[in-house]
Write a protein that holds these residues in place. Structure first.
Motif, PDB file in Angstrom:
ATOM      1  N   THR A   1     -10.052   1.009  -1.468  1.00  0.00           N
ATOM      2  CA  THR A   1      -8.780   0.747  -2.141  1.00  0.00           C
ATOM      3  C   THR A   1      -7.710   0.446  -1.105  1.00  0.00           C
ATOM      4  O   THR A   1      -7.781   0.920   0.035  1.00  0.00           O
ATOM      5  N   MET A   2      -6.720  -0.342  -1.526  1.00  0.00           N
ATOM      6  CA  MET A   2      -5.635  -0.703  -0.622  1.00  0.00           C
ATOM      7  C   MET A   2      -4.353  -0.959  -1.389  1.00  0.00           C
ATOM      8  O   MET A   2      -4.372  -1.194  -2.589  1.00  0.00           O
ATOM      9  N   ASP A   3      -3.238  -0.914  -0.657  1.00  0.00           N
ATOM     10  CA  ASP A   3      -1.930  -1.261  -1.208  1.00  0.00           C
ATOM     11  C   ASP A   3      -1.785  -2.770  -1.078  1.00  0.00           C
ATOM     12  O   ASP A   3      -1.800  -3.305   0.037  1.00  0.00           O
ATOM     13  N   LEU A   4      -1.655  -3.463  -2.199  1.00  0.00           N
ATOM     14  CA  LEU A   4      -1.600  -4.924  -2.168  1.00  0.00           C
ATOM     15  C   LEU A   4      -0.355  -5.462  -1.474  1.00  0.00           C
ATOM     16  O   LEU A   4      -0.393  -6.543  -0.887  1.00  0.00           O
ATOM     17  N   LYS A   5       0.742  -4.732  -1.540  1.00  0.00           N
ATOM     18  CA  LYS A   5       1.980  -5.219  -0.908  1.00  0.00           C
ATOM     19  C   LYS A   5       1.935  -5.109   0.609  1.00  0.00           C
ATOM     20  O   LYS A   5       2.310  -6.030   1.317  1.00  0.00           O
ATOM     21  N   SER A   6       1.469  -3.975   1.103  1.00  0.00           N
ATOM     22  CA  SER A   6       1.480  -3.752   2.554  1.00  0.00           C
ATOM     23  C   SER A   6       0.159  -4.128   3.220  1.00  0.00           C
ATOM     24  O   SER A   6       0.111  -4.358   4.422  1.00  0.00           O
TER      25      SER A   6
ATOM     26  N   LYS B   1      -2.201  -2.038   3.518  1.00  0.00           N
ATOM     27  CA  LYS B   1      -2.710  -0.795   4.105  1.00  0.00           C
ATOM     28  C   LYS B   1      -3.872  -0.265   3.272  1.00  0.00           C
ATOM     29  O   LYS B   1      -3.788  -0.178   2.054  1.00  0.00           O
TER      30      LYS B   1
ATOM     31  N   HIS C   1      -6.332   2.520   1.726  1.00  0.00           N
ATOM     32  CA  HIS C   1      -6.107   3.884   1.244  1.00  0.00           C
ATOM     33  C   HIS C   1      -7.371   4.734   1.323  1.00  0.00           C
ATOM     34  O   HIS C   1      -7.436   5.683   2.081  1.00  0.00           O
ATOM     35  N   ASP C   2      -8.350   4.424   0.472  1.00  0.00           N
ATOM     36  CA  ASP C   2      -9.522   5.281   0.334  1.00  0.00           C
ATOM     37  C   ASP C   2     -10.816   4.488   0.359  1.00  0.00           C
ATOM     38  O   ASP C   2     -10.863   3.351  -0.111  1.00  0.00           O
TER      39      ASP C   2
END
Length: 81
Positions: A29-34, A36, A38-39
Motif C-alpha cells: 500500500t502507498m499514499d498516492l499523493k506523496s 510514500k 505504507h504497508d
C-alpha cells in the motif's frame, strides 16, 4: 538498498527476523499523493495464527507490515518481528 522492481516482489515469501515464515507478499500500500509506501500486505501462511504476530490484520485476514520494518530483500523479504 538497491532498486527492485515491484513486479519482482509479488508472491515473494516473507520471513520474520526470528526465522518464522509469515506468508507471501500479496500487495504493497502507498499514499498516492506523496508516493510514500505504507504497508506490505502479506497473505499469511496457513500454519501461522494472527494472534502470534504483532502486526495489524486487514478484513481478509492479511498481515499489514509497515515498510519501515523491512530489513532485507533477497530470496525472502525479511521483516523485523
Amino acid at each position: 538498498m538497491s532498486d527492485i522492481l515491484a513486479e519482482n516482489l509479488s508472491g515473494k515469501s516473507v520471513m520474520g527476523s526470528d526465522g518464522t515464515e509469515l506468508g507471501l507478499l500479496y500487495n504493497i500500500t502507498m499514499d498516492l499523493k506523496s508516493g510514500k509506501l505504507h504497508d506490505l500486505v502479506i497473505d499469511p501462511d496457513d500454519e501461522i495464527s494472527p494472534r502470534t504476530v504483532d502486526f495489524d490484520v486487514d478484513d481478509a485476514g492479511r498481515f499489514l507490515v509497515p515498510v519501515n520494518r523491512v530489513q532485507a530483500v533477497k530470496d525472502y523479504i525479511v521483516v523485523q518481528r
